[in-house]
Structures are given as structure tokens and as C-alpha cells.
Design an enzyme around this catalytic site. Sequence first.
Site, mmCIF file in Angstrom:
data_model
loop_
_atom_site.group_PDB
_atom_site.id
_atom_site.type_symbol
_atom_site.label_atom_id
_atom_site.label_comp_id
_atom_site.label_asym_id
_atom_site.label_seq_id
_atom_site.Cartn_x
_atom_site.Cartn_y
_atom_site.Cartn_z
ATOM 1 N N SER A 46 0.896 -1.140 -0.039
ATOM 2 C CA SER A 46 0.350 0.059 0.156
ATOM 3 C C SER A 46 0.960 1.240 -0.214
ATOM 4 O O SER A 46 0.345 2.239 -0.251
ATOM 5 C CB SER A 46 -1.012 -0.010 1.231
ATOM 6 O OG SER A 46 -0.174 -0.089 2.217
ATOM 7 N N ASP A 84 5.697 -7.075 2.601
ATOM 8 C CA ASP A 84 4.971 -7.487 1.343
ATOM 9 C C ASP A 84 5.816 -7.715 0.109
ATOM 10 O O ASP A 84 6.807 -6.744 -0.271
ATOM 11 C CB ASP A 84 4.107 -6.310 0.980
ATOM 12 C CG ASP A 84 2.769 -6.577 1.159
ATOM 13 O OD1 ASP A 84 2.366 -7.854 1.599
ATOM 14 O OD2 ASP A 84 1.858 -5.658 1.267
ATOM 15 N N LYS A 113 4.999 -11.315 3.372
ATOM 16 C CA LYS A 113 3.450 -11.672 2.748
ATOM 17 C C LYS A 113 3.405 -11.805 1.289
ATOM 18 O O LYS A 113 3.855 -10.992 0.670
ATOM 19 C CB LYS A 113 2.556 -10.434 3.415
ATOM 20 C CG LYS A 113 1.140 -10.703 3.126
ATOM 21 C CD LYS A 113 0.397 -9.960 4.011
ATOM 22 C CE LYS A 113 0.335 -8.225 3.706
ATOM 23 N NZ LYS A 113 -0.239 -8.179 2.087
ATOM 24 N N GLU A 115 0.240 -12.666 -1.928
ATOM 25 C CA GLU A 115 -1.146 -12.772 -2.263
ATOM 26 C C GLU A 115 -1.575 -13.866 -3.039
ATOM 27 O O GLU A 115 -0.732 -14.128 -3.807
ATOM 28 C CB GLU A 115 -1.481 -11.492 -2.944
ATOM 29 C CG GLU A 115 -1.484 -10.171 -2.181
ATOM 30 C CD GLU A 115 -1.985 -8.992 -2.820
ATOM 31 O OE1 GLU A 115 -2.490 -9.143 -4.146
ATOM 32 O OE2 GLU A 115 -1.831 -7.847 -2.203
ATOM 33 N N GLU A 182 -8.716 -9.916 3.289
ATOM 34 C CA GLU A 182 -9.468 -8.641 2.959
ATOM 35 C C GLU A 182 -10.449 -8.365 2.116
ATOM 36 O O GLU A 182 -10.753 -9.378 1.321
ATOM 37 C CB GLU A 182 -8.084 -7.834 2.169
ATOM 38 C CG GLU A 182 -8.601 -6.502 1.722
ATOM 39 C CD GLU A 182 -7.286 -5.704 1.318
ATOM 40 O OE1 GLU A 182 -6.094 -6.353 1.448
ATOM 41 O OE2 GLU A 182 -7.555 -4.510 0.761
HETATM 42 O O1 KIV Z 1 -0.358 -3.326 1.551
HETATM 43 C C1 KIV Z 1 -1.003 -3.462 2.566
HETATM 44 O O2 KIV Z 1 -1.247 -2.513 3.455
HETATM 45 C C2 KIV Z 1 -1.739 -4.750 2.915
HETATM 46 C C3 KIV Z 1 -2.695 -4.542 3.939
HETATM 47 C C4 KIV Z 1 -3.955 -3.757 3.475
HETATM 48 C C5 KIV Z 1 -3.482 -5.781 4.451
HETATM 49 O O3 KIV Z 1 -1.618 -5.580 2.531
#
Ligand code: KIV
Length: 288
Positions: A46, A84, A113, A115, A182
Site C-alpha cells: 500500500s 510485502d 507476505k 497474495e 481482506e
Molecule cells: O499493503 C497493505 O497495506 C496490505 C494490507 C491492506 C493488509 O496488504
Amino acid sequence: MAQPVTVPGIRARKGGTPIVMVTAYDAPGAHIASDAGADVILVGDSLGMVVLGYDDTLQVTLDDMVHHTAAVARARPTPLVVADLPWLTYHLSPAETVRNAAALVRAGAQAVKLEGGARRVAMVDALLGAEIPVMGHLGLTPQSVHVMGGYRVQGQQAGTAAALVEDAAALAAAGCFAIVLEGVPAGVARLVTEAVPVPTVGIGAGPWCDGQVLVFHDVLGLEDRVLPRFVRRYGSLKSDAVAALSTFAADVRARRFPGEAESYHAPDGVVAEVKVALGLREAASRPA
Ligand code: KIV
């Protein structure tokens, strides 16, 4: 001093006190999240929207994520730091996935993390083979914005809801230590949460998850352009900041800033001595 939060510590929170996760992208954000007692800091992609000014997360590169993960890690926060994997860094091959995740770990991430569900199992397996803990992310996965046709709540039909449960079970079986849900109906998130042995962390997924995550700029009101239904604002830092900078601007223009106490002063006589040396006339009023 608080003990650093670990991957096994988060894994053990299934069904216990809800996990608090918040995004952060730099050292001040990490200090704030840490001082507030968050359990997990997510250096989320994000980043692309709330910090870098892009329209979606697809523009975020591995270098961007490394740069911001390192800034967060330099704050030595107590929460677990999860970074991420950005789009296209874990889609091409297990070897490339591990190499990209390793860059995040070397920058200071304690876990990554990614997806997607069952189709990511091979990558999760490779990451765990390299001793890199993995958090999953299901439901409204922003990197799939074009496939989803926009940012839409997922799992609204029986078939897609069942697929979410199966995907979560596949990620948990592959060894993910937690799963972000989400943009999922609350009842479906509850089904997923009850079906897997690892904690679920919700965002727009109702109250029955094992934890909740929000984006730093949303929760603090630093971002005030959009207010999705799932966001609760606990601050209004954007308007506080605009008010503070407006006052600064007014003070500068009216010569109220800086004042005596905010200025440095030369020892007595120095300025007068320079004026004599330079042949300048004594100025009327201003302090040295
Ligand atoms: O990138 C992010 O902020 C996210 C959250 C919304 C879980 O993946």
C-alpha cells in the site's frame, strides 16, 4: 522493556487476544506503531498509494520495498516486521521468489507476505525451505485489481466463499503462520477463521478474525481523500498538519518566527566590531 514479537508468538495467538497489525513505511511510523503496542508492523505495498502517490500497488518494485523495510527495521521496533512481496516478485519461479524474499529479510523483515491461495503453495514451500516465514493474503487481493475488475468484496457467493476456505486451508497446510483476509463478508471470514489452525488478520472482513489490520495513513487520518467502510479513523493528522503548517506560514510572513529564543546570538560586541571593520553604519533596531 517489551519483548520483541516473534513469528511463533503470533502463530500462538490463534483464538486468543486479537492481534493488532498496522502498516508502517519508515522509521517514524515504526516508532509510533511500536510505542502504541502493535503486535505486527506490515511494510505493505500500500506504500505505492499512501506514500509514493501511485494509483495502485502494481507500480511498487522490490527496490521500493527494500528501501522502506530497511527504514522500518532501523527503528528496531518491538512488533514483528512483515514485508510485502510486491507484484511479480513471487510469480515466476520458486528460486526467484526466494531470492526476492531474501532481499526483504536482509533489509530487516522477519517474514514476508504474498497474495493468493492454493496456486502459491509451491512458492510458500520454497520460502519455508529457505527458512523465511510467510503470511498469506486472501480475498480482495489488491495486486489482482485488474482480474477482479476493481476493488470488490470477494467471496460473496457460496462457490467463491467455499474457494476462500479451501485456499486458506491450503496456505495453512503449506506452513503460512497467519493469513490476512481482506474485503470478505464477515460471516465468510468467520468460516475461514474457524477452518484454519493459524490466525486470520482481517481488513474489511468483520469482527471474527483473530486480529485486525489497518493502513497507518487511514487509521490516523493522514489520508483523508477516501474513507472505505472498513476504516475507523482514530486521528485527524492531515487536518492537524495543515493547521500547524498554516500557522507556521502566517508566523513567518508576519515576522513572528523565529523569536529571540529560537535564534542564536553572537557574543556582545562582535557584530559592532564587524561593522566598524567593514565601515558600516550602526543599524537602527534589529538584535544581533
Ligand atoms: O499493503 C497493505 O497495506 C496490505 C494490507 C491492506 C493488509 O496488504
